[in-house]
Design a protein around this motif. Structure first.
Motif, PDB file in Angstrom:
ATOM      1  N   ALA A 174       0.830  -1.210   0.000  1.00  0.00           N
ATOM      2  CA  ALA A 174       0.000   0.000   0.000  1.00  0.00           C
ATOM      3  C   ALA A 174       0.863   1.258   0.000  1.00  0.00           C
ATOM      4  O   ALA A 174       0.575   2.228  -0.716  1.00  0.00           O
ATOM      5  CB  ALA A 174      -0.936  -0.006   1.210  1.00  0.00           C
ATOM      6  N   LYS A 175       1.939   1.246   0.781  1.00  0.00           N
ATOM      7  CA  LYS A 175       2.842   2.405   0.840  1.00  0.00           C
ATOM      8  C   LYS A 175       3.520   2.627  -0.511  1.00  0.00           C
ATOM      9  O   LYS A 175       3.610   3.779  -0.992  1.00  0.00           O
ATOM     10  CB  LYS A 175       3.889   2.178   1.933  1.00  0.00           C
ATOM     11  N   LEU A 176       3.986   1.556  -1.129  1.00  0.00           N
ATOM     12  CA  LEU A 176       4.631   1.672  -2.434  1.00  0.00           C
ATOM     13  C   LEU A 176       3.654   2.188  -3.489  1.00  0.00           C
ATOM     14  O   LEU A 176       4.001   3.055  -4.305  1.00  0.00           O
ATOM     15  CB  LEU A 176       5.191   0.315  -2.865  1.00  0.00           C
ATOM     16  N   LEU A 177       2.431   1.680  -3.480  1.00  0.00           N
ATOM     17  CA  LEU A 177       1.432   2.128  -4.447  1.00  0.00           C
ATOM     18  C   LEU A 177       1.138   3.616  -4.287  1.00  0.00           C
ATOM     19  O   LEU A 177       0.897   4.327  -5.270  1.00  0.00           O
ATOM     20  CB  LEU A 177       0.139   1.322  -4.296  1.00  0.00           C
ATOM     21  N   ALA A 178       1.142   4.076  -3.049  1.00  0.00           N
ATOM     22  CA  ALA A 178       0.827   5.482  -2.792  1.00  0.00           C
ATOM     23  C   ALA A 178       1.988   6.417  -3.102  1.00  0.00           C
ATOM     24  O   ALA A 178       1.770   7.576  -3.467  1.00  0.00           O
ATOM     25  CB  ALA A 178       0.401   5.654  -1.332  1.00  0.00           C
ATOM     26  N   GLU A 179       3.217   5.908  -2.987  1.00  0.00           N
ATOM     27  CA  GLU A 179       4.370   6.807  -3.037  1.00  0.00           C
ATOM     28  C   GLU A 179       5.234   6.668  -4.278  1.00  0.00           C
ATOM     29  O   GLU A 179       5.955   7.617  -4.636  1.00  0.00           O
ATOM     30  CB  GLU A 179       5.239   6.585  -1.791  1.00  0.00           C
ATOM     31  N   LEU A 180       5.226   5.522  -4.936  1.00  0.00           N
ATOM     32  CA  LEU A 180       6.099   5.358  -6.097  1.00  0.00           C
ATOM     33  C   LEU A 180       5.674   6.284  -7.234  1.00  0.00           C
ATOM     34  O   LEU A 180       4.487   6.374  -7.559  1.00  0.00           O
ATOM     35  CB  LEU A 180       6.075   3.916  -6.591  1.00  0.00           C
ATOM     36  N   PRO A 181       6.626   6.953  -7.865  1.00  0.00           N
ATOM     37  CA  PRO A 181       6.266   7.790  -9.025  1.00  0.00           C
ATOM     38  C   PRO A 181       5.885   6.907 -10.209  1.00  0.00           C
ATOM     39  O   PRO A 181       6.374   5.785 -10.351  1.00  0.00           O
ATOM     40  CB  PRO A 181       7.564   8.562  -9.302  1.00  0.00           C
ATOM     41  N   LEU A 182       5.007   7.420 -11.034  1.00  0.00           N
ATOM     42  CA  LEU A 182       4.577   6.707 -12.238  1.00  0.00           C
ATOM     43  C   LEU A 182       4.846   7.580 -13.466  1.00  0.00           C
ATOM     44  O   LEU A 182       3.921   8.009 -14.165  1.00  0.00           O
ATOM     45  CB  LEU A 182       3.084   6.351 -12.148  1.00  0.00           C
ATOM     46  N   PRO A 183       6.118   7.842 -13.755  1.00  0.00           N
ATOM     47  CA  PRO A 183       6.441   8.697 -14.908  1.00  0.00           C
ATOM     48  C   PRO A 183       6.121   7.979 -16.217  1.00  0.00           C
ATOM     49  O   PRO A 183       6.054   6.754 -16.279  1.00  0.00           O
ATOM     50  CB  PRO A 183       7.953   8.912 -14.766  1.00  0.00           C
ATOM     51  N   SER A 184       5.948   8.757 -17.266  1.00  0.00           N
ATOM     52  CA  SER A 184       5.617   8.173 -18.563  1.00  0.00           C
ATOM     53  C   SER A 184       6.726   7.235 -19.053  1.00  0.00           C
ATOM     54  O   SER A 184       6.463   6.270 -19.779  1.00  0.00           O
ATOM     55  CB  SER A 184       5.365   9.274 -19.593  1.00  0.00           C
ATOM     56  N   GLU A 185       7.974   7.481 -18.622  1.00  0.00           N
ATOM     57  CA  GLU A 185       9.085   6.640 -19.054  1.00  0.00           C
ATOM     58  C   GLU A 185       8.957   5.201 -18.543  1.00  0.00           C
ATOM     59  O   GLU A 185       9.553   4.265 -19.085  1.00  0.00           O
ATOM     60  CB  GLU A 185      10.418   7.198 -18.553  1.00  0.00           C
ATOM     61  N   LEU A 186       8.165   5.023 -17.472  1.00  0.00           N
ATOM     62  CA  LEU A 186       7.970   3.683 -16.918  1.00  0.00           C
ATOM     63  C   LEU A 186       7.377   2.735 -17.948  1.00  0.00           C
ATOM     64  O   LEU A 186       7.638   1.535 -17.933  1.00  0.00           O
ATOM     65  CB  LEU A 186       7.047   3.783 -15.681  1.00  0.00           C
ATOM     66  N   LEU A 187       6.566   3.294 -18.833  1.00  0.00           N
ATOM     67  CA  LEU A 187       5.893   2.469 -19.840  1.00  0.00           C
ATOM     68  C   LEU A 187       6.815   2.039 -20.986  1.00  0.00           C
ATOM     69  O   LEU A 187       6.489   1.122 -21.733  1.00  0.00           O
ATOM     70  CB  LEU A 187       4.693   3.232 -20.417  1.00  0.00           C
ATOM     71  N   ALA A 188       7.951   2.725 -21.117  1.00  0.00           N
ATOM     72  CA  ALA A 188       8.878   2.414 -22.203  1.00  0.00           C
ATOM     73  C   ALA A 188       9.817   1.288 -21.751  1.00  0.00           C
ATOM     74  O   ALA A 188      11.005   1.486 -21.502  1.00  0.00           O
ATOM     75  CB  ALA A 188       9.677   3.655 -22.575  1.00  0.00           C
ATOM     76  N   LYS A 189       9.251   0.062 -21.636  1.00  0.00           N
ATOM     77  CA  LYS A 189      10.014  -1.051 -21.102  1.00  0.00           C
ATOM     78  C   LYS A 189      11.056  -1.571 -22.079  1.00  0.00           C
ATOM     79  O   LYS A 189      10.805  -1.665 -23.275  1.00  0.00           O
ATOM     80  CB  LYS A 189       9.068  -2.193 -20.742  1.00  0.00           C
ATOM     81  N   CYS A 190      12.195  -1.922 -21.514  1.00  0.00           N
ATOM     82  CA  CYS A 190      13.204  -2.658 -22.281  1.00  0.00           C
ATOM     83  C   CYS A 190      14.034  -3.437 -21.280  1.00  0.00           C
ATOM     84  O   CYS A 190      14.047  -3.136 -20.084  1.00  0.00           O
ATOM     85  CB  CYS A 190      14.070  -1.721 -23.101  1.00  0.00           C
ATOM     86  N   ASN A 191      14.713  -4.460 -21.740  1.00  0.00           N
ATOM     87  CA  ASN A 191      15.547  -5.233 -20.860  1.00  0.00           C
ATOM     88  C   ASN A 191      16.689  -4.391 -20.295  1.00  0.00           C
ATOM     89  O   ASN A 191      17.194  -3.494 -20.977  1.00  0.00           O
ATOM     90  CB  ASN A 191      16.133  -6.437 -21.591  1.00  0.00           C
TER      91      ASN A 191
END
Length: 373
Positions: free
Chosen positions: A354-371
């Protein structure tokens, strides 16, 4: 996930909505959507699918059905993040939908090994997910080796352990009285799910294991299997023995009742992940049958055997040799003052998630996944 979902629901910085699908909506599996409603969680959508006949082909079709339903629900809901757990097709469908809609996914219990089709499905979900809430350090290391960025992997422990000991409030005598069983005789909890590539053998595998338990003098409380391919013959075997008065059969048990049984029995037999992950909290001996939980991290209370009558008889002898003499006695590790070590965590995963869900940033770069390599 219920204890974690409660914390999310109560968190001032989070708003919870639940997508309900699969067995939760089927009367044959207890229609457990009612339990979700009773918790007061907001249900964003109910996505029904055809659970029969249970074949590999039908399981694959249902992933497609759920994918379409989840896309519609997620488009309507527009969440900031999708939270999924484990390795089932429902989670794969949800993750695929979110990935194509630009919604970050947080995956609980990634990085673990398991047998059958669950293994590649779990890793496919991890490769589509953007954040990882793993149960163990080994799982974290495996995800790193799979190319996931270490900064996005968080060791939280298994949420299924949270509040587990306190949940087991019903004692052995009361449980037995409720089902017409004798608390002074040996008790076994039996939970056996079919394995996709062994579906044609599932019924005879379940029947063979049950016959050994009954022949060895155990009273058996059994749960119906899940909806995977091969479940029909398992159900048939269970129902026949139940009609003959040889075992107690339940479609579904509320979690506090199930956990109380898990703590009270002399042995837990089958191939459920609850035997691998949760039973160690009580020190309950577990005999794990066959390949379904292959390669998972083990606690000291688990014996792995092939689905073979003699192997099960030998395992039961081993369990009896390491537990108290009296049939109505449970292992000393079940005593509330006894310290039971569980490799899957310390029972505080929910607050961390719950703490991680509330506090972790969700920047647009997160969606640009690569190995990572």
């Amino acid at each position: 996930m219920v204890s974690t979902l409660r914390l999310i629901d109560r968190h001032p910085g989070l708003d919870l909505a639940v997508l309900v699908t699969g067995m939760h909506l089927a009367e044959a599996y207890g229609h457990t959507a009612r339990e979700i409603e009773a918790e007061g969680f907001r249900i964003a959508a109910r996505v029904s699918c055809d659970l029969g006949p249970a074949t590999g082909a039908q399981m694959a079709r249902n992933i497609g059905t759920m994918l379409i339903g989840f896309v519609d629900a997620l488009e309507a809901e527009q969440p900031d993040l999708l939270l999924v757990l484990g390795d089932r097709g429902e989670m794969l469908a949800g993750t695929l939908a979110a990935a194509h809609l630009g919604i970050p996914v947080a995956h609980v219990h990634g990085g673990e090994r398991s047998g059958t089709v669950d293994e590649p499905v779990r890793h496919a979900i991890s490769k589509l997910a953007h954040l990882h809430f793993v149960a163990t350090e080994d799982a974290r290391d495996r995800l790193v080796r799979m190319g996931e960025h270490g900064r996005h992997i968080h060791v939280t422990g298994a949420p299924g352990l949270d509040g587990l000991a306190a949940l087991a409030q019903v004692g052995r005598e009361a449980l037995c009285q409720s089902e017409g069983l004798n608390p002074t005789e040996r008790l076994a909890l039996f939970v056996f799910h079919p394995v996709l590539h062994e579906a044609v053998l599932a019924g005879q595998q379940a029947r063979a294991a049950l016959e050994v338990l009954l022949d060895e003098g155990y009273q058996v409380l059994a749960l119906q299997p899940n909806s995977d391919a091969g479940n029909a013959p398992v159900r048939a075997a269970l129902e026949e023995l139940h009609r003959e008065g040889r075992l107690v059969l339940k479609t579904h048990l509320p979690r506090p009742t199930f956990v109380s049984w898990m703590a009270a029995v002399n042995v837990f037999v089958g191939n459920s992940s609850s035997g691998i992950i949760e039973a160690a909290t009580f020190g309950t001996p577990v005999i794990n049958l066959g390949s379904r939980q292959n390669m998972r991290e083990r606690n000291a209370n688990v014996l792995d055997i092939s689905i073979d009558a003699q192997a099960l008889r030998s395992a039961l002898q081993q369990v009896r040799a390491h537990t108290p003499r009296h049939a109505n006695a449970v292992p000393s590790a079940l005593h509330p003052n006894s310290e039971c070590v569980n490799v899957y965590g310390d029972g505080h995963a929910g607050p961390r998630i719950a703490k991680l869900l509330a506090e972790l940033p969700l920047p647009s770069e997160l969606l640009a996944k690569c190995n990572a390599y």
